[in-house]
Design a protein around this motif. Sequence first.
Motif, PDB file in Angstrom:
ATOM      1  N   ARG A  50      -5.438   4.308   5.088  1.00  0.00           N
ATOM      2  CA  ARG A  50      -5.862   4.043   3.739  1.00  0.00           C
ATOM      3  C   ARG A  50      -6.686   5.204   3.228  1.00  0.00           C
ATOM      4  O   ARG A  50      -7.346   5.884   3.987  1.00  0.00           O
ATOM      5  CB  ARG A  50      -6.745   2.794   3.775  1.00  0.00           C
ATOM      6  N   ARG A  51      -6.652   5.396   1.929  1.00  0.00           N
ATOM      7  CA  ARG A  51      -7.523   6.411   1.364  1.00  0.00           C
ATOM      8  C   ARG A  51      -8.974   5.943   1.442  1.00  0.00           C
ATOM      9  O   ARG A  51      -9.223   4.749   1.394  1.00  0.00           O
ATOM     10  CB  ARG A  51      -7.180   6.642  -0.098  1.00  0.00           C
ATOM     11  N   LYS A 105     -14.897  -8.396  -9.536  1.00  0.00           N
ATOM     12  CA  LYS A 105     -15.389  -7.385  -8.602  1.00  0.00           C
ATOM     13  C   LYS A 105     -15.431  -5.993  -9.235  1.00  0.00           C
ATOM     14  O   LYS A 105     -15.158  -4.994  -8.587  1.00  0.00           O
ATOM     15  CB  LYS A 105     -14.498  -7.346  -7.347  1.00  0.00           C
ATOM     16  N   GLY A 106     -15.715  -5.951 -10.523  1.00  0.00           N
ATOM     17  CA  GLY A 106     -15.821  -4.651 -11.186  1.00  0.00           C
ATOM     18  C   GLY A 106     -14.485  -4.034 -11.580  1.00  0.00           C
ATOM     19  O   GLY A 106     -14.432  -2.892 -11.999  1.00  0.00           O
ATOM     20  N   VAL A 107     -13.408  -4.809 -11.416  1.00  0.00           N
ATOM     21  CA  VAL A 107     -12.085  -4.313 -11.806  1.00  0.00           C
ATOM     22  C   VAL A 107     -11.585  -5.153 -12.978  1.00  0.00           C
ATOM     23  O   VAL A 107     -11.576  -6.380 -12.902  1.00  0.00           O
ATOM     24  CB  VAL A 107     -11.078  -4.383 -10.632  1.00  0.00           C
ATOM     25  N   ILE A 165      -2.089  -5.711  -5.804  1.00  0.00           N
ATOM     26  CA  ILE A 165      -1.107  -4.781  -6.347  1.00  0.00           C
ATOM     27  C   ILE A 165      -0.012  -5.636  -6.958  1.00  0.00           C
ATOM     28  O   ILE A 165       0.554  -6.482  -6.276  1.00  0.00           O
ATOM     29  CB  ILE A 165      -0.611  -3.831  -5.243  1.00  0.00           C
ATOM     30  N   VAL A 169     -11.483  -2.417   0.580  1.00  0.00           N
ATOM     31  CA  VAL A 169     -10.897  -2.885  -0.671  1.00  0.00           C
ATOM     32  C   VAL A 169      -9.519  -3.480  -0.382  1.00  0.00           C
ATOM     33  O   VAL A 169      -8.704  -2.869   0.289  1.00  0.00           O
ATOM     34  CB  VAL A 169     -10.761  -1.716  -1.677  1.00  0.00           C
ATOM     35  N   ASP A 170      -9.317  -4.685  -0.857  1.00  0.00           N
ATOM     36  CA  ASP A 170      -7.995  -5.308  -0.768  1.00  0.00           C
ATOM     37  C   ASP A 170      -7.552  -5.670  -2.175  1.00  0.00           C
ATOM     38  O   ASP A 170      -7.814  -6.755  -2.660  1.00  0.00           O
ATOM     39  CB  ASP A 170      -8.039  -6.573   0.111  1.00  0.00           C
ATOM     40  N   PRO A 171      -6.944  -4.738  -2.854  1.00  0.00           N
ATOM     41  CA  PRO A 171      -6.634  -4.964  -4.263  1.00  0.00           C
ATOM     42  C   PRO A 171      -5.377  -5.808  -4.439  1.00  0.00           C
ATOM     43  O   PRO A 171      -4.558  -5.923  -3.537  1.00  0.00           O
ATOM     44  CB  PRO A 171      -6.387  -3.565  -4.778  1.00  0.00           C
ATOM     45  N   TYR A 177     -14.355   2.628   0.560  1.00  0.00           N
ATOM     46  CA  TYR A 177     -15.484   3.506   0.204  1.00  0.00           C
ATOM     47  C   TYR A 177     -16.324   3.760   1.438  1.00  0.00           C
ATOM     48  O   TYR A 177     -16.536   2.859   2.254  1.00  0.00           O
ATOM     49  CB  TYR A 177     -16.378   2.850  -0.851  1.00  0.00           C
ATOM     50  N   PRO A 228     -16.048  -0.558  -7.124  1.00  0.00           N
ATOM     51  CA  PRO A 228     -15.157  -1.541  -7.732  1.00  0.00           C
ATOM     52  C   PRO A 228     -14.100  -2.032  -6.748  1.00  0.00           C
ATOM     53  O   PRO A 228     -13.551  -1.246  -5.984  1.00  0.00           O
ATOM     54  CB  PRO A 228     -14.524  -0.787  -8.908  1.00  0.00           C
ATOM     55  N   GLY A 229     -13.861  -3.345  -6.788  1.00  0.00           N
ATOM     56  CA  GLY A 229     -12.887  -3.936  -5.872  1.00  0.00           C
ATOM     57  C   GLY A 229     -13.511  -4.518  -4.623  1.00  0.00           C
ATOM     58  O   GLY A 229     -12.821  -5.039  -3.757  1.00  0.00           O
ATOM     59  N   TRP A 274       0.823  -1.212   0.000  1.00  0.00           N
ATOM     60  CA  TRP A 274       0.000   0.000   0.000  1.00  0.00           C
ATOM     61  C   TRP A 274       0.846   1.246   0.000  1.00  0.00           C
ATOM     62  O   TRP A 274       0.623   2.168  -0.754  1.00  0.00           O
ATOM     63  CB  TRP A 274      -0.893   0.027   1.243  1.00  0.00           C
ATOM     64  N   TRP A 317       1.089  -0.851 -14.747  1.00  0.00           N
ATOM     65  CA  TRP A 317       2.272  -1.330 -14.028  1.00  0.00           C
ATOM     66  C   TRP A 317       3.165  -1.975 -15.067  1.00  0.00           C
ATOM     67  O   TRP A 317       2.677  -2.665 -15.956  1.00  0.00           O
ATOM     68  CB  TRP A 317       1.869  -2.394 -13.001  1.00  0.00           C
ATOM     69  N   ASN A 348      -4.579   2.453 -14.375  1.00  0.00           N
ATOM     70  CA  ASN A 348      -3.230   2.433 -13.827  1.00  0.00           C
ATOM     71  C   ASN A 348      -2.470   1.404 -14.647  1.00  0.00           C
ATOM     72  O   ASN A 348      -3.031   0.377 -15.013  1.00  0.00           O
ATOM     73  CB  ASN A 348      -3.239   2.031 -12.351  1.00  0.00           C
ATOM     74  N   TYR A 356      -5.759   6.641 -11.141  1.00  0.00           N
ATOM     75  CA  TYR A 356      -6.695   6.572 -10.013  1.00  0.00           C
ATOM     76  C   TYR A 356      -6.038   5.991  -8.772  1.00  0.00           C
ATOM     77  O   TYR A 356      -5.150   5.161  -8.858  1.00  0.00           O
ATOM     78  CB  TYR A 356      -7.955   5.788 -10.378  1.00  0.00           C
ATOM     79  N   GLY A 357      -6.499   6.458  -7.648  1.00  0.00           N
ATOM     80  CA  GLY A 357      -6.024   5.934  -6.374  1.00  0.00           C
ATOM     81  C   GLY A 357      -6.906   4.778  -5.960  1.00  0.00           C
ATOM     82  O   GLY A 357      -7.990   4.570  -6.513  1.00  0.00           O
ATOM     83  N   ILE A 358      -6.431   4.011  -4.997  1.00  0.00           N
ATOM     84  CA  ILE A 358      -7.211   2.869  -4.531  1.00  0.00           C
ATOM     85  C   ILE A 358      -7.439   3.053  -3.043  1.00  0.00           C
ATOM     86  O   ILE A 358      -6.544   3.482  -2.312  1.00  0.00           O
ATOM     87  CB  ILE A 358      -6.472   1.546  -4.807  1.00  0.00           C
ATOM     88  N   GLY A 359      -8.640   2.734  -2.606  1.00  0.00           N
ATOM     89  CA  GLY A 359      -8.932   2.859  -1.188  1.00  0.00           C
ATOM     90  C   GLY A 359     -10.312   2.324  -0.890  1.00  0.00           C
ATOM     91  O   GLY A 359     -10.979   1.774  -1.763  1.00  0.00           O
ATOM     92  N   LYS A 382     -12.082  10.039  -9.072  1.00  0.00           N
ATOM     93  CA  LYS A 382     -12.710   9.522  -7.863  1.00  0.00           C
ATOM     94  C   LYS A 382     -12.712  10.630  -6.816  1.00  0.00           C
ATOM     95  O   LYS A 382     -11.759  11.375  -6.698  1.00  0.00           O
ATOM     96  CB  LYS A 382     -11.908   8.330  -7.336  1.00  0.00           C
ATOM     97  N   LEU A 404     -10.609   5.519 -15.843  1.00  0.00           N
ATOM     98  CA  LEU A 404      -9.265   5.769 -15.343  1.00  0.00           C
ATOM     99  C   LEU A 404      -8.474   4.461 -15.315  1.00  0.00           C
ATOM    100  O   LEU A 404      -9.018   3.413 -14.988  1.00  0.00           O
ATOM    101  CB  LEU A 404      -9.354   6.347 -13.931  1.00  0.00           C
ATOM    102  N   PHE A 422       2.544   1.721  -3.201  1.00  0.00           N
ATOM    103  CA  PHE A 422       1.632   2.274  -4.200  1.00  0.00           C
ATOM    104  C   PHE A 422       1.505   3.791  -4.021  1.00  0.00           C
ATOM    105  O   PHE A 422       1.595   4.551  -4.977  1.00  0.00           O
ATOM    106  CB  PHE A 422       0.261   1.610  -4.086  1.00  0.00           C
ATOM    107  N   ALA A 482     -17.112  -0.833 -12.802  1.00  0.00           N
ATOM    108  CA  ALA A 482     -18.059  -1.680 -12.085  1.00  0.00           C
ATOM    109  C   ALA A 482     -19.331  -1.916 -12.902  1.00  0.00           C
ATOM    110  O   ALA A 482     -19.685  -1.120 -13.772  1.00  0.00           O
ATOM    111  CB  ALA A 482     -18.420  -1.024 -10.750  1.00  0.00           C
TER     112      ALA A 482
END
Lengths: 143, 135
Positions: B25-26, A120-122, B74, B70-72, B90, B48-49, A16, A43, A41, B85-88, B10, A39, A19, A56
């Motif tokens: 976290r955001r 999950k919408g991603v 990475i 959210v546990d993406p 909701y 999402p996520g 995290w 990598w 990202n 976009y940032g992840i965090g 977002k 949007l 990131f 989503a």
Amino acid sequence: MLWSDFDRLGRFVDPWREFERMSRDLSRMGRSSAHDFPLVNVWASADKAVITTEVAGMDPRDIDISVADEMLTLKGKRQGSDLQEDETYHRRERWGGQFSKNIVLPFRVESSRVDAKYQKGVLTISVQRAEADKPRKISISSE
Amino acid sequence: MANDNLDARKKEAVTTERDERTRERRVYQPAVDIIEGRVQTTIIADVPGVDESSVDITLEKNILEIYAKVDPDIPQDMQLAVYEYGIGDYHRRFTLSDEIDRERIQATVKNGVLKLLLPKAEKAKTQKIEVKAGA
């Protein structure tokens, strides 16, 4: 770039934080690009790249992905909700309609080896660097 | 582009002094649609996520609160090359009208979309009061 599992203080790297740090660095360099929907990202490592986007509520059949050299094109559509006769929108913030977006990748990719999953919408797309685009290893001969 | 006036960015959720965050976290405010009908109100949020195991919905008095973790994934050993976009997590809070039948609220999550069905309570039947003629 040095790939190290430990930061300067010897702690294990929290993905995290990593990131957040990388995103801050890019923002500082002014490389967080225009905000065209959706949007993304991206990598990258030396020979592969992963593109993620948050879209989503889509039907995977409505997502269209194509690659040509170093350009990835994402297209898709999402329908709005079907309202009953007695229903009205009290608030409407979610996106709806069609989108199309071009993303420039860090290198040319093998168009036959693109892998995409929608969870999950991603949407996560993995691409491999084209063989022809890979740097040639130069062997050093000793006298 | 989708909607003409849609801002693709977002929105970060606004923190008030009341919610002290324990997760570093955001936190984002999800985009929502609220659909008002005769028999029910529907709240749809793009998260999402998130799946059904990571959403917390609480109802206290007439405040409905959504918190989704959210546990993406990475990617490991890769550098971020493009960042849009940032992840965090909701978070969003709604004030419900008293008409909602709290016992019958339903929530589902599919493909990163949270749908809340809030059925309206049957209105208390109007009581007819007979007026008697004075003695």
